[in-house]
Design an enzyme around this catalytic site. Structure first.
Site, PDB file in Angstrom:
ATOM      1  N   THR A  39     -39.435  -5.085 -18.706  1.00 23.37           N
ATOM      2  CA  THR A  39     -39.172  -5.267 -17.277  1.00 23.37           C
ATOM      3  C   THR A  39     -39.360  -6.748 -16.986  1.00 23.37           C
ATOM      4  OG1 THR A  39     -41.469  -5.003 -16.679  1.00 23.37           O
ATOM      5  CG2 THR A  39     -40.153  -3.011 -16.734  1.00 23.37           C
ATOM      6  N   GLU A  70     -37.346   1.428 -16.691  1.00 23.75           N
ATOM      7  CA  GLU A  70     -38.170   2.557 -17.136  1.00 23.75           C
ATOM      8  C   GLU A  70     -37.400   3.871 -17.163  1.00 23.75           C
ATOM      9  OE1 GLU A  70     -38.992   0.156 -15.097  1.00 23.75           O
ATOM     10  OE2 GLU A  70     -41.133  -0.252 -15.042  1.00 23.75           O
ATOM     11  N   LYS A  97     -45.339  -4.769   6.783  1.00 24.55           N
ATOM     12  CA  LYS A  97     -46.274  -3.933   7.549  1.00 24.55           C
ATOM     13  C   LYS A  97     -46.582  -4.625   8.867  1.00 24.55           C
ATOM     14  CE  LYS A  97     -48.063  -2.573   3.166  1.00 24.55           C
ATOM     15  NZ  LYS A  97     -47.755  -3.742   2.347  1.00 24.55           N
ATOM     16  N   TRP A 146     -44.240   0.465   9.198  1.00 22.12           N
ATOM     17  CA  TRP A 146     -43.457  -0.200   8.168  1.00 22.12           C
ATOM     18  C   TRP A 146     -42.092  -0.581   8.695  1.00 22.12           C
ATOM     19  CZ3 TRP A 146     -44.109   3.183   3.125  1.00 22.12           C
ATOM     20  CH2 TRP A 146     -45.424   3.032   2.657  1.00 22.12           C
TER      21      TRP A 146
HETATM   22  P1  ADP Z   1     -36.837  -5.528 -11.923  1.00 21.40           P
HETATM   23  O1  ADP Z   1     -38.153  -4.924 -11.540  1.00 21.40           O
HETATM   24  O2  ADP Z   1     -36.897  -6.735 -12.689  1.00 21.40           O
HETATM   25  O3  ADP Z   1     -35.882  -5.627 -10.756  1.00 21.40           O
HETATM   26  P2  ADP Z   1     -35.314  -3.314 -12.903  1.00 21.40           P
HETATM   27  O4  ADP Z   1     -33.948  -3.813 -13.162  1.00 21.40           O
HETATM   28  O5  ADP Z   1     -35.856  -2.284 -13.780  1.00 21.40           O
HETATM   29  O6  ADP Z   1     -36.266  -4.511 -12.963  1.00 21.40           O
HETATM   30  O7  ADP Z   1     -35.355  -2.886 -11.383  1.00 21.40           O
HETATM   31  C1  ADP Z   1     -35.608  -1.620 -10.927  1.00 21.40           C
HETATM   32  C2  ADP Z   1     -35.706  -1.648  -9.440  1.00 21.40           C
HETATM   33  O8  ADP Z   1     -34.487  -2.096  -8.845  1.00 21.40           O
HETATM   34  C3  ADP Z   1     -35.931  -0.310  -8.815  1.00 21.40           C
HETATM   35  O9  ADP Z   1     -37.279   0.084  -8.912  1.00 21.40           O
HETATM   36  C4  ADP Z   1     -35.499  -0.565  -7.386  1.00 21.40           C
HETATM   37  O10 ADP Z   1     -36.499  -1.214  -6.642  1.00 21.40           O
HETATM   38  C5  ADP Z   1     -34.355  -1.521  -7.555  1.00 21.40           C
HETATM   39  N1  ADP Z   1     -33.088  -0.786  -7.447  1.00 21.40           N
HETATM   40  C6  ADP Z   1     -32.275  -0.402  -8.436  1.00 21.40           C
HETATM   41  N2  ADP Z   1     -31.181   0.204  -7.944  1.00 21.40           N
HETATM   42  C7  ADP Z   1     -31.299   0.225  -6.595  1.00 21.40           C
HETATM   43  C8  ADP Z   1     -30.512   0.730  -5.518  1.00 21.40           C
HETATM   44  N3  ADP Z   1     -29.332   1.305  -5.696  1.00 21.40           N
HETATM   45  N4  ADP Z   1     -31.006   0.587  -4.273  1.00 21.40           N
HETATM   46  C9  ADP Z   1     -32.189  -0.005  -4.035  1.00 21.40           C
HETATM   47  N5  ADP Z   1     -32.960  -0.509  -5.013  1.00 21.40           N
HETATM   48  C10 ADP Z   1     -32.529  -0.401  -6.273  1.00 21.40           C
END
Ligand code: ADP
Length: 548
Positions: free
Chosen positions: A189, A336, A441, A446
């Site tokens: 990540t 993940e 917040k 929120w």
């Molecule tokens: P990073 O934490 O570096 O961004 P990831 O690519 O694994 O790594 O990102 C996952 C995160 O991206 C998710 O937990 C979410 O917050 C965000 N995410 C992914 N797809 C969407 C979506 N369609 N809408 C909103 N958030 C999204």
């Protein structure tokens, strides 16, 4: 009663065999400086065998990690097939990471070999001396022979030309039998807080995830398709698109390093992809380019764009669809979760403008993934489309731990805590309102930064907008809107605030505004709100009031 069915390990080797035997005519087409180069899946299978032999000759004989430092191209696809199929573990390195993160990741994974693109040699050369466990570097790509190999050699590692290594090897390999639960690949990540964390995929999870991506409710890919993964192969497996294409016989159209809107659109006109996948910022750049160049028409071939990685504004989806005939499907997931876990689409019977309620959200979970919303009290919240809490998931391609890194906080009773805040409705639709670290917040309530951003980006003068919480004595936090205006636009904060007031509750309206040249991006192209918070804290922003 025991089943009478055969044991058939779901492995990357099975995908490799299938592609070569059933879809030898599938193609991988890679962009070059002046056009493209291509090879068939039949040839790909043979070159994967040569690569496996080559890696074996360099001492890879077990579950050692072989890293890639590559763009999306044919050689990277060869690595995707050869490395897991020979029993080793594919470790895709994100070329855009900060040096200290890259070094941490490669050392933590104990990578033994790295395959690097010719165009990335100078970048890798800078880090190579610190990559302690790397012994061999393979330089791939059409310009490999003229790359600065001495810059790599000065690190003391053995440097080889990828094509020379392959040329010396036979086109067959004694592929070992592999347990489908063994590791096939790993991704880290990007580590917004602390060190990046490694997720180790198995053959089985990669196989099942790719089938999930290929389903009609997600990509609906077939051999009639030409798939353009713009999402990098080093970002969460390019969302499973490469393996899904090999499974379905869809051809792959690879952009290599030409990712800016102008060369990307040119390549799309030539290579004619039918579907593609990338984060929203890429599509917003493409949209802008298409708006400025009305003679470019992608809709006669490009039918579906998968978009995710961050929330996909409805205004972006509508603009691409209405003005350019390109259908956008939002998907949600994380490293993940392999990553794709849900995909959007309106339910049966919902038509007209009502579909946007569903297409603007994160969609329904794919079969194989389960979800629930958990409130602050640790109890599961109602699936009523109202109750808000953290989304937790579990399933066939969801990680159960991190590699050599205990993070008990991230798991609850076998569920992965996603860090995403939102709600689930009775039909199983997910709507995310924020990442927990981005939620604002204000006075105990929120405010969703995502809702504000989506509403702002629907304004005709706004190109991009990012909203972060800033400290406030009375309310604890209040929203700061950072806005990028379209060229020539002169709109004022007060006008934008009035525009927002149509769709956003009054107490949520931002009282602080700033105009910036572009929203900073993370290594995978998402809005980087950390940077905006830092700009604000350092006093680098000219902040204007909402009355301005
Ligand atoms: P990073 O934490 O570096 O961004 P990831 O690519 O694994 O790594 O990102 C996952 C995160 O991206 C998710 O937990 C979410 O917050 C965000 N995410 C992914 N797809 C969407 C979506 N369609 N809408 C909103 N958030 C999204």
């Amino acid at each position: 009663m025991r089943s009478t069915m055969q044991e058939f390990p779901l492995t990357i080797g099975a995908i490799r065999r299938h592609a070569a035997a059933v879809h030898p005519d599938g193609q991988v087409i890679t962009a070059t400086a002046d056009g493209s180069r291509s090879q068939t899946y039949g040839e790909l299978g043979l070159r994967a065998a040569r690569l496996a032999n080559g890696l074996r000759s360099l001492g890879i004989d077990g579950d050692q990690r072989v890293a890639t430092f590559q763009w999306n191209n044919a050689e990277h696809l060869e690595a995707y097939l050869a490395i897991p199929s020979m029993g080793a573990v594919l470790h895709t390195l994100n070329i855009r990471l900060f040096p200290e993160q890259l070094v941490y990741i490669a050392n933590h994974a104990e990578d033994r070999v790295v395959i690097v693109d010719d165009s990335l040699v100078p970048l890798l050369a800078k880090h190579l001396p610190q990559l302690e466990t790397i012994e061999h570097v393979l330089v791939a790509g059409p310009e490999a022979a003229s790359a600065d190999l001495d810059a790599l050699r000065s690190s003391g590692k053995e440097v080889h030309l990828y094509e020379e290594v392959l040329a010396d090897q036979p086109e067959t390999f004694e592929w070992p039998e592999i347990d489908e639960r063994d590791a096939s690949a790993m991704c880290y990540t990007s580590g917004t807080t602390g060190n990046p964390k490694g997720v180790v995929y198995s053959h089985r999870t990669s196989y099942l995830h790719s089938m999930g991506v290929a389903l009609g409710i997600c990509s609906g890919m077939t051999w009639h398709d030409r798939v353009l993964p713009i999402v990098p192969m080093f970002h969460a497996n390019a969302w499973g698109l490469p393996y899904a294409a090999l499974m379905t016989g869809a051809s792959l159209v690879m952009p290599d390093r030409w990712l800016q809107a102008e060369p990307l659109c040119r390549f799309m006109r030539e290579a004619r992809p039918t579907m593609s996948g990338a984060v929203p910022t890429v599509w917003s750049d493409v949209l802008n380019h298409l708006d400025q160049n009305p003679d470019i028409n992608l809709s006669d071939h490009l039918k579906l764009v998968l978009c995710g990685g961050s929330a996909v504004p409805v205004s972006l989806q509508q603009a691409l669809e209405d003005r350019h005939g390109i259908y956008v499907k939002q998907a949600w997931g994380m490293t993940e979760t392999s990553p794709v876990a849900s995909a959007a689409g309106a339910p049966l019977g919902v038509e007209g403008d009502d579909v946007w309620h569903y297409r603007g959200g994160q969609g329904r979970l794919l079969p194989g993934v389960e979800g629930r919303i958990v409130g602050d009290d640790g109890q599961e919240a109602a699936r009523d489309g109202e109750a808000v809490g953290e989304l937790e998931v579990r399933g066939a391609w969801v990680t159960g731990a991190y590699y050599k890194d205990d993070d008990a906080e991230k798991f609850r009773d076998g569920w992965l805590r996603t860090g995403d805040v939102g709600k689930l409705d009775p039909l199983g639709y997910i709507t995310l309102t924020d990442r927990s670290k981005d939620v604002i917040k204000s006075g105990g309530e929120w405010i969703s930064s995502v809702d504000l951003e989506n509403a702002l980006m629907a304004h005709p003068d706004v190109l991009e907008a990012a909203v972060v919480g800033i400290p406030d004595e009375k309310w604890q936090e209040r929203p700061l809107a950072s806005v990028v205006l379209r060229e020539g636009a002169t709109v004022k904060p007060a006008e934008l605030r009035d525009f927002l007031a149509d769709s956003v509750a009054k107490w949520q309206l931002p009282d602080a505004w700033t105009f910036i040249e572009s929203v900073p991006r993370t290594s995978v192209g998402k809005f980087d709100k950390k940077v905006i918070r830092k700009w604000y804290a350092d006093g680098d922003l000219e902040v204007r009031s909402a009355q301005d």
